[in-house]
Design an enzyme around this catalytic site. Structure first.
Site, PDB file in Angstrom:
ATOM      1  N   ASP A  98      -7.617  -1.478   9.075  1.00 27.71           N
ATOM      2  CA  ASP A  98      -8.185  -0.515   8.133  1.00 27.71           C
ATOM      3  C   ASP A  98      -9.663  -0.346   8.481  1.00 27.71           C
ATOM      4  O   ASP A  98     -10.406  -1.329   8.537  1.00 27.71           O
ATOM      5  CB  ASP A  98      -8.034  -1.074   6.711  1.00 27.71           C
ATOM      6  CG  ASP A  98      -7.854   0.003   5.669  1.00 27.71           C
ATOM      7  OD1 ASP A  98      -8.636   0.973   5.690  1.00 27.71           O
ATOM      8  OD2 ASP A  98      -6.950  -0.127   4.829  1.00 27.71           O
ATOM      9  N   ASP A 199     -10.156   4.738   6.171  1.00 25.04           N
ATOM     10  CA  ASP A 199     -10.412   4.882   4.742  1.00 25.04           C
ATOM     11  C   ASP A 199     -11.287   6.098   4.441  1.00 25.04           C
ATOM     12  O   ASP A 199     -12.334   6.282   5.077  1.00 25.04           O
ATOM     13  CB  ASP A 199     -11.124   3.601   4.258  1.00 25.04           C
ATOM     14  CG  ASP A 199     -11.215   3.514   2.755  1.00 25.04           C
ATOM     15  OD1 ASP A 199     -10.157   3.512   2.102  1.00 25.04           O
ATOM     16  OD2 ASP A 199     -12.348   3.451   2.230  1.00 25.04           O
ATOM     17  N   GLU A 254      -7.194   8.638   5.915  1.00 27.70           N
ATOM     18  CA  GLU A 254      -6.922   8.802   4.492  1.00 27.70           C
ATOM     19  C   GLU A 254      -7.764   9.942   3.991  1.00 27.70           C
ATOM     20  O   GLU A 254      -8.963   9.998   4.258  1.00 27.70           O
ATOM     21  CB  GLU A 254      -7.248   7.533   3.715  1.00 27.70           C
ATOM     22  CG  GLU A 254      -6.688   7.599   2.323  1.00 27.70           C
ATOM     23  CD  GLU A 254      -7.547   6.916   1.294  1.00 27.70           C
ATOM     24  OE1 GLU A 254      -7.067   6.661   0.199  1.00 27.70           O
ATOM     25  OE2 GLU A 254      -8.732   6.646   1.599  1.00 27.70           O
ATOM     26  N   HIS A 327      -1.515   0.545  -2.116  1.00 32.42           N
ATOM     27  CA  HIS A 327      -2.256  -0.388  -2.969  1.00 32.42           C
ATOM     28  C   HIS A 327      -3.107   0.310  -4.030  1.00 32.42           C
ATOM     29  O   HIS A 327      -3.757  -0.352  -4.820  1.00 32.42           O
ATOM     30  CB  HIS A 327      -3.149  -1.260  -2.078  1.00 32.42           C
ATOM     31  CG  HIS A 327      -4.177  -0.432  -1.350  1.00 32.42           C
ATOM     32  ND1 HIS A 327      -3.830   0.475  -0.362  1.00 32.42           N
ATOM     33  CD2 HIS A 327      -5.509  -0.342  -1.489  1.00 32.42           C
ATOM     34  CE1 HIS A 327      -4.933   1.072   0.064  1.00 32.42           C
ATOM     35  NE2 HIS A 327      -5.966   0.596  -0.597  1.00 32.42           N
ATOM     36  N   ASP A 328      -3.159   1.628  -4.015  1.00 30.62           N
ATOM     37  CA  ASP A 328      -4.002   2.375  -4.958  1.00 30.62           C
ATOM     38  C   ASP A 328      -3.224   3.043  -6.090  1.00 30.62           C
ATOM     39  O   ASP A 328      -3.831   3.718  -6.932  1.00 30.62           O
ATOM     40  CB  ASP A 328      -4.757   3.489  -4.224  1.00 30.62           C
ATOM     41  CG  ASP A 328      -5.868   2.964  -3.336  1.00 30.62           C
ATOM     42  OD1 ASP A 328      -6.367   1.851  -3.601  1.00 30.62           O
ATOM     43  OD2 ASP A 328      -6.238   3.679  -2.384  1.00 30.62           O
TER      44      ASP A 328
END
Ligand code: TEU
Ligand code: CA
Length: 550
Positions: A98, A199, A254, A327-328
């Site tokens: 990430d 990210d 993302e 995870h969000d």
């Protein structure tokens, strides 16, 4: 289109903090992950995306990096990482890291230096703005609530942070910053990692006028003010030319603010920027006008339309990514399925979607078990900075906090962050001690051990679907067409190429539905999510069937 490993691969996303604790301090770690590589391999996946593991004070669980070339204390040391990398490669899998490059931690030495004085050589690594009247320079609201500007005593001005104040935004206008980031990417590629999930990469180019925003629609503010800045594509092309193109790696950006209208600018193959992006059209589908804490029931026809429109937009030009949770967000079975009465059926149906659309599928840890949302009855049990900041803001606005707690139950990011449920043992087999965040009490029913040897389990359905996708490249590269697109219950689509044709029929409702299968010729039933599956046109609640034309 070119065929490549990252189009054919299935990705498994790991949130290391919640995956497996090896040394019983209650926090998941790299050795824990290493000990579970055989399990991950047994799913049939090819690529493991590991959420941030770099040195971090953990204001946002690793999305605030204080040293990009070192490992977070709680997770281990670089040797543990090397073992992880080896272990993944030895099993024929690849690792996606990430990259958190829109912002650093305020504890990174760059920022520690930058904030000292206006003449510090690192000052231009970040964005600074004066404000004469003691109020923030603009009315911008951070992603997690509150102003995006924080006052700095030493320099008597404000710095920009689109997330928490411990996540100052890096200034990509500065060529030195870009060089630092490319060097970091090289550092990890030279170690042997196989790609990056980037990210909030859509936010790295800022509109330097820093104008006040004047609309009440937060999604529009993101799209037009925070994301897609004037130099974004210049930066991505530069990054591609300088580093990405020199390695056989994959990238997935993302992208808050990325939409149908601009997606190809990021992923069209001839632009040489990113391989894929994550858009949020379907993930924000239940957000009301007030955002995620103002939820509305999701509209299934719209859900289908989003997948159809994205396939149509990217086909032949770029590549899609397919995900229903990470995870969000809250757990996919609780959000898009029925996590009580039709728990197993709907979890399997959603797996069928993930693994039969065109695009690289991303499976989030625990979704292969049908892990569900959690409902802690005290706000003190929540850990996520976004949840806690939203709670505080709601309190300050005088909201009904009993009601707000129910919103936290359905919306909190912590729904996806409770420990992985390995077994019915205490703490779900995640750790021997009380974990950093409470375990979902349903671990006694929903866990790996209980599903491992049950041929009818959700876990084994995932294995079957992953295998089936691999055996049938038509499901990877073939064309897609939704039929009966306005039907509110059934999601039906065809996938085909020169050789084969598949029909996927999904009843996304709690009711029995009867359907006419479209097209002529014989359909042979190949996959079904009910035990006694049959070719009939009667679809039971949350029934999923894959037919092949013979
Ligand atoms: O998320 C970016 C992002 O869009 C989220 O803030 C999203 O809007 C929100 O979580 C929905 O509830 C990325 C990471 O995935 C997230 O974990 C980080 O907190 C964030 O960036 C900052 O790095
Ligand atoms: Ca640990």
């Amino acid at each position: 289109m070119n065929r490549t490993w990252w189009k054919e691969g299935v990705v498994y996303q790991v949130y290391p903090r919640s995956f497996k604790d090896s040394n019983n301090d209650g926090i998941g770690d790299l050795q824990g992950l290493v000990s579970k590589l055989d399990y991950i391999k047994s799913l049939g996946v090819d690529i493991i995306w590991v959420c941030p593991i770099y040195k971090s004070p953990n204001d946002d669980n690793g999305y605030d990096v204080s040293d990009y070339r070192d490992i977070m204390d709680e997770f281990g040391v670089m040797q543990d990482f090397d073992r992880l990398l080896e272990g993944i490669h030895a099993r024929g899998m690849r690792i996606l890291m990430d990259l958190v490059a829109n912002h650093s931690s305020d504890e990174h030495t760059w920022f520690q230096e930058a904030r000292k004085s206006k003449h510090n050589p690192y000052r231009d690594y970040y964005f600074w703005k004066p404000s004469p009247n003691g109020t923030p320079p603009t009315n911008w609201q951070s992603f997690f609530g509150g102003s995006t500007w924080e006052f700095n005593e030493a320099t008597q001005d404000y710095y920009l942070h689109l997330f928490t104040k411990k996540q100052p935004d890096l200034n990509w206008e500065n060529p030195q910053v870009r060089k630092e980031i490319y060097d970091i990417i090289k550092f990890w590629f030279d170690k042997g990692v196989d790609g990056f999930r980037m990210d909030v990469i859509s936010l790295i180019s800022k509109r330097l006028e820093f104008n006040d925003v004047d609309t009440a629609n937060y999604a529009k503010i993101i799209e037009n003010q925070y994301a897609n800045g004037p130099r974004i594509h210049e930066y991505l092309q530069e990054m591609n030319a300088e580093v990405l193109s020199k390695y056989d790696i994959m990238t997935v950006g993302e992208g808050p603010g990325i939409h149908l209208g601009n997606a190809l600018d990021y992923v069209a193959e001839d632009r040489r920027e990113l391989n894929m992006i994550f858009h949020f059209d379907h993930m924000f589908i239940d957000n009301g006008p007030g955002g995620k804490y103002d939820p509305i029931p999701y509209d299934r026809v719209r859900f289908k339309r989003i997948f159809s429109e994205w396939d149509e937009k990217l086909k032949g030009r770029g590549w899609n990514s397919i995900f229903l949770g990470n995870h969000d967000f809250s757990r996919m079975v609780s959000r898009f399925g029925n996590d009580s009465r039709y728990h197993a059926q709907s979890a399997k149906l959603l797996a069928t979607i993930l693994l039969s659309l065109r695009g690289t599928p991303y499976i989030y840890q625990g979704d292969e078990l049908g892990m569900t949302n959690v409902a802690f009855d005290r706000i003190e049990d929540y850990q996520d900075v976004e949840t806690l900041q939203s709670w505080k803001a709601a309190e300050e606005e005088g909201k009904d906090m009993e009601h707000f707690l129910t919103l936290v139950h359905s919306q909190s990011r912590d729904n996806a962050r409770t420990p992985m449920q390995w077994s019915g043992d205490e703490h779900g087999g995640f750790s021997n001690v009380e974990p950093w965040i409470k375990t979902n009490p349903n671990y006694q029913q929903i866990n790996v051990a209980s599903q491992e040897n049950d041929p009818g389990s959700i876990l084994n359905y995932y294995r079957q679907m992953i295998r089936y996708r691999k055996e049938n490249p038509t499901l990877i590269y073939g064309d897609y067409q939704c039929v009966m697109e306005n039907d509110p219950n059934m999601y039906i689509y065809e996938r085909w190429d020169d050789q084969h044709r598949f029909l996927i029929a999904l009843n996304m409702s709690d009711h029995d539905v009867t359907v006419e299968l479209p097209g002529d010729g014989e359909w042979d039933l190949r996959i079904g999510n009910y035990k006694e599956t049959n070719k009939s046109n009667a679809m039971r609640p949350w029934e999923a069937k894959i037919f092949k034309q013979v």
